[in-house]
Design an enzyme around this catalytic site. Structure first.
Site, short mmCIF file in Angstrom:
data_model
loop_
_atom_site.label_atom_id
_atom_site.label_comp_id
_atom_site.label_asym_id
_atom_site.label_seq_id
_atom_site.Cartn_x
_atom_site.Cartn_y
_atom_site.Cartn_z
N LYS A 1 0.85 -1.20 0.00
CA LYS A 1 0.00 0.00 0.00
C LYS A 1 0.88 1.25 0.00
O LYS A 1 2.09 1.17 0.29
CB LYS A 1 -0.92 -0.01 1.22
CG LYS A 1 -0.18 0.02 2.57
CD LYS A 1 -1.14 -0.19 3.74
CE LYS A 1 -0.40 -0.26 5.05
NZ LYS A 1 -1.29 -0.65 6.17
N ARG B 1 -11.69 0.15 14.30
CA ARG B 1 -11.56 1.00 13.11
C ARG B 1 -12.38 0.31 12.01
O ARG B 1 -13.47 0.74 11.70
CB ARG B 1 -10.07 1.09 12.77
CG ARG B 1 -9.61 2.35 12.17
CD ARG B 1 -8.10 2.40 12.08
NE ARG B 1 -7.50 1.25 11.42
CZ ARG B 1 -6.24 1.15 11.06
NH1 ARG B 1 -5.41 2.15 11.28
NH2 ARG B 1 -5.78 0.07 10.47
N TYR C 1 15.61 30.32 8.45
CA TYR C 1 14.37 30.98 8.88
C TYR C 1 14.25 30.98 10.39
O TYR C 1 14.52 29.96 11.05
CB TYR C 1 13.16 30.24 8.31
CG TYR C 1 12.97 30.45 6.82
CD1 TYR C 1 12.69 31.71 6.31
CD2 TYR C 1 13.06 29.37 5.95
CE1 TYR C 1 12.50 31.89 4.95
CE2 TYR C 1 12.87 29.54 4.59
CZ TYR C 1 12.59 30.81 4.10
OH TYR C 1 12.40 30.98 2.75
N MET D 1 11.72 24.52 2.80
CA MET D 1 10.99 23.75 1.78
C MET D 1 11.94 22.93 0.92
O MET D 1 11.68 21.77 0.61
CB MET D 1 10.17 24.70 0.90
CG MET D 1 9.28 23.97 -0.10
SD MET D 1 8.37 25.05 -1.19
CE MET D 1 7.19 25.78 -0.07
#
Ligand SMILES: *Cc1c(COP(=O)(O)O)cnc(C)c1O
Length: 356
Positions: A35, A130, A252, A300
């Protein structure tokens, strides 16, 4: 030269890890779980690495179709079953095995007749709460499923909520045995953690995921300690080097300030590549094969490394974000997550390269 960021996927490591699953569970057949694009490794590599698996398991019907188109003709198990009636038609056409976790799925299967036989696997809710049928409705569903036209077999499965904790799946295993007692059909219970730790749950089919990719299902045990090899190397290179004076800040938010003069390297990898933004200063990383640490905020497209342990590093020097030198589980732990999430999150802009 193109951007140096890429994910190398070792077919040899995938095959080794499958062989390791068979050493743990020698009496069971193996659904190799592919998956989420084979946990981020790509179906092409998975098809080669797991060529000897007994079946492949996933939940995305479009990817199941790709497996068939690529020539995989052994069983394919859809672990969340059909999402609607259309999926039943596709399953018949492609000869996919379907998990059934709620009664409406049996309604769809009854409605969508057609060519081809279906293999069904009823899922018991053993405490995850679930997906899955409650134990009191399992028998009725089993009898109904067995009588549906065009259904060739009905198996039984469950998925453990706590197999990664000591003794965590014992009650769920007992519930499964009670709920399925006397019913015919093949059984499948064990994910990676139960394959390693709960031999009583191996049954007819095991369903390894994470261990096939060389990461650990346990928070407190390394993949190497259970004989696994990392299948993915997330690699890049330095694209700049800076010499900081004491007191100069980095990146940053200026969250890292150099305490002394230091050389730092700028790596062409950031959160848009799937590297976790919340990895703090100190997250392990390797430059030229030498372990060092990240510094400051992940951006990023870039992050920064301490070149203290690698004084000769220059632009172009290779960097391993995770792989054989820095296990993905260590990066995940530093970032407050698990290896599963990091592997699945490798972004589409990162080329996947099969390396052997
Ligand atoms: C993802 C999944 C697995 C594999 O789990 P791992 O912890 O990765 O081994 C097995 N069974 C089901 C139903 C799953 O969804």
């Amino acid at each position: 030269m193109s951007r140096p960021t890429r994910a190398g996927v070792s077919v040899g490591a995938l095959a080794h890890n499958l062989a390791q699953v068979r050493r743990f569970a020698p009496g069971s057949r193996v659904w190799a779980v592919v998956k989420a694009n084979a946990y981020g490794h790509g179906l092409a590599a998975a098809l080669r690495g797991f060529a000897s698996a007994d079946g492949l398991a996933l939940l995305e019907f479009d990817y199941a179709q790709r497996l068939r188109e690529a020539g995989w003709n052994r069983p394919v198990l859809m672990i969340e079953g059909p999402f609607g009636p259309d999926d039943v038609a596709l399953a018949r056409r492609l000869s996919l095995s379907l998990v059934v976790h709620r009664p409406e799925q049996l309604d769809w299967i009854a409605e969508v007749a057609g060519h081809g036989t279906l293999h069904l696997v009823l899922k018991l809710n053993s405490g995850m709460n679930r997906l899955g049928l409650r134990d009191e409705s399992l028998r009725a569903a089993f009898e109904r499923a067995s009588r549906l036209p065009g259904v060739a077999s009905v198996g039984l499965m469950t998925h453990f909520a706590n197999a990664d904790l000591p003794g965590g799946a014992v009650d769920a295993l007992a519930m499964f045995r009670r709920a399925t007692d006397g019913l015919a059909g093949e059984r499948s219970l064990a994910n990676s953690a139960a394959i390693v730790d709960l031999p009583q749950a191996h049954a007819d089919w095991v369903r390894p995921g994470i261990m096939l990719y060389g990461a650990s299902p346990f928070a407190d045990r390394s993949a190497a300690s259970i004989g696994l090899r990392p299948a993915m190397t997330l690699a890049s290179a330095l694209i700049a080097v800076q010499s900081l004076a004491p007191g100069e800040a980095l990146g940053y938010g200026s969250t890292f300030v150099a305490p002394t003069a230091m050389r730092v390297g700028i790596v062409a990898c950031g959160y848009a590549d799937g590297y976790p933004r919340h990895a703090p200063t100190g997250t392990p990383i390797a430059v030229d094969g030498v372990r060092t640490r990240t510094l400051g905020r992940v951006a990023m497209d870039m992050l920064t490394v301490d070149l203290g342990p690698v004084p000769d590093a220059d632009p172009g020097t290779p960097v391993e974000l995770w792989g054989a030198t820095v296990p993905v589980d260590e990066v995940a732990a530093a970032a407050g997550t698990i290896g599963y999430e990091l592997l699945c999150a490798v972004a589409p802009r990162v080329p996947l390269e099969i390396v052997d």
